[in-house]
Design a protein around this motif. Sequence first.
Motif, PDB file in Angstrom:
ATOM      1  N   PHE A 231       0.409  -1.659  -0.108  1.00 47.80           N
ATOM      2  CA  PHE A 231      -0.078   0.654  -0.128  1.00 47.80           C
ATOM      3  C   PHE A 231       0.968   1.820  -0.488  1.00 47.80           C
ATOM      4  N   ALA A 235       0.624   3.556  -2.540  1.00 48.21           N
ATOM      5  CA  ALA A 235       0.621   4.666  -2.621  1.00 48.21           C
ATOM      6  C   ALA A 235       1.633   6.470  -2.780  1.00 48.21           C
ATOM      7  N   LEU A 283      -7.101  12.060  -1.583  1.00 48.45           N
ATOM      8  CA  LEU A 283      -6.321  10.561  -1.718  1.00 48.45           C
ATOM      9  C   LEU A 283      -5.186  10.645   0.017  1.00 48.45           C
ATOM     10  N   ASP A 286      -7.858   8.907   1.860  1.00 45.92           N
ATOM     11  CA  ASP A 286      -9.026   8.079   2.256  1.00 45.92           C
ATOM     12  C   ASP A 286      -7.596   6.642   2.199  1.00 45.92           C
ATOM     13  N   MET A 287      -5.905   7.720   2.526  1.00 44.71           N
ATOM     14  CA  MET A 287      -4.968   6.573   2.934  1.00 44.71           C
ATOM     15  C   MET A 287      -5.132   7.030   4.559  1.00 44.71           C
ATOM     16  N   TYR A 290      -7.762   4.686   5.609  1.00 41.18           N
ATOM     17  CA  TYR A 290      -7.023   2.854   5.187  1.00 41.18           C
ATOM     18  C   TYR A 290      -6.540   2.497   6.052  1.00 41.18           C
ATOM     19  N   VAL A 398      -6.881  -1.750  -3.098  1.00 41.34           N
ATOM     20  CA  VAL A 398      -6.287  -0.893  -3.224  1.00 41.34           C
ATOM     21  C   VAL A 398      -6.065  -0.096  -4.721  1.00 41.34           C
ATOM     22  N   PHE A 399      -6.547   1.366  -4.623  1.00 39.72           N
ATOM     23  CA  PHE A 399      -6.474   1.851  -6.139  1.00 39.72           C
ATOM     24  C   PHE A 399      -7.213   1.388  -7.281  1.00 39.72           C
ATOM     25  N   THR A 411     -11.354   7.925  -5.591  1.00 40.69           N
ATOM     26  CA  THR A 411      -9.652   7.423  -5.897  1.00 40.69           C
ATOM     27  C   THR A 411      -8.896   5.663  -5.937  1.00 40.69           C
ATOM     28  N   ILE A 413      -9.809   3.439  -3.600  1.00 39.80           N
ATOM     29  CA  ILE A 413      -9.886   2.992  -2.619  1.00 39.80           C
ATOM     30  C   ILE A 413     -10.751   2.617  -1.266  1.00 39.80           C
ATOM     31  N   ALA A 416     -11.682  -1.090  -0.995  1.00 41.55           N
ATOM     32  CA  ALA A 416     -10.762  -1.502   0.058  1.00 41.55           C
ATOM     33  C   ALA A 416     -10.743  -1.101   1.438  1.00 41.55           C
ATOM     34  N   ILE A 417     -10.965  -0.016   1.618  1.00 46.05           N
ATOM     35  CA  ILE A 417     -10.956   0.198   3.455  1.00 46.05           C
ATOM     36  C   ILE A 417     -12.091  -0.460   3.458  1.00 46.05           C
TER      37      ILE A 417
END
Length: 452
Positions: A231, A235, A283, A286-287, A290, A398-399, A411, A413, A416-417
């Motif tokens: 990730f 990222a 981004l 969202d990171m 995550y 992711v992405f 994004t 994500i 994935a989250i």
Amino acid sequence: MSKSSRRVLLFRLLTLLAVAWIQVWSPAHAEPAFSDVFRDHAATMLLVDPASGAIRDANAAAVRFYGYPRERLLAMRIQDISTLAPLRVNEEMERAQSGERAHFVFRHRLASGEERKVAVWSSPLNIDGKIQLLSIISDLTVMREANDPFWHYQSGLEDKVDLQSSQIAAYVAERREQDRRTILVLFIGVMALLLLSAKLARDVRRRRQAEATAKQLLEKNAQANGALQRFTEVAAHHLQEPCRRMASYAGLIRRRLERGAQLDELEPLALTLETQAIRQRTLVRDMQLYLAAGQASAQQGVDDPAALTRELFATLADQHSQAPVTLSVAEMPRIPLDRQWLSYCLRCLLENAIEHADPEQPVEIQVFTRAAVGGLQLLVADNGPGIPAPYRERVFGVFEQLSPPILATRTGIGLAIVRRIMETVGGRAMAEETPGGGTTIVLDFTREDLSS
């Protein structure tokens, strides 16, 4: 012959003469003569029923010898006086009645509790048509007091026999007590071994469970570290892209300003620069989500997930597609996921269903639950174009996006989250095909140890 021995011999002769005289006396004179002799005779006499052992009569000498009142003695049985077992007493009375034996040696118990060894001469008599046993009792203990070497010798032998018998009985009792103690010790030892074995087995089982749990945690940590590493790499790449674009468009704006460009010429460049800034901010957000999803919790839970779903859908009105959107929410039980994380999951799934809807037909979204072994499943189903089977697992990466994003805030994500949240609380997130067409996202709260 000593004087005492002569007295004993004379006593025996008188007793035998009395018995013989009673037996040969005529029936007409038997009862008066028998009563007189029986009542007044110096020898201890009992009249016993051979069938039951009941004492029918006892003379004065018997009352003095045994120490019981005459009424009490007549209410007893010979079995109450003899120390032999009742069955043995009955056998000896049968021998006396049949004439097989007339002389016996017993131990009789007196009223004082003292035991005396006695010689008994028993003969059957017909009295009033009933057979009775006339028993003449001689106290051998008194005879042994006489100065007779034979009796002293026999008494010594009996004392030795009694001593050995008592020693044997004491030894047997001691052995039995030792055996009981040994058995008790062995029983306690076996029980202790069983308890120790059970404890050891339980400890081994717990240790194996702990080792298995530790191994699973290590594997999960290794997987989590690997996922975080990937990730971070992905990222970093995606964060560099809006930075490069913002730097490029900022340079264009500067150069055009140097040439004296008008504001209307700079407006498209500024809009692109703003879009890239928004994307970068999204981004980063969202990171952060995550990474924070690794701390999701199911302790609080949501008691009314249906009401929460309607609230979230109401805030998405401005994002509805051109086609009308219909939401159908069933009544649902408590969802074991904290409100902030369940809100994110539902919002993400509702947004995806609206964004990827078929613009040519009305959008229908259904939110409901279904029971599963060990838990339940929360489902969000739409009637959109659906996701091909080979890509249903990929969309949770992711992405990962199957089509270019319509908005800069998308994004790739989100799903994935959602999966990371579910895995953190011990669940799963997966995609299925909606019956009739479309995509169904399943949030599975089933515990694996119950469903397996």
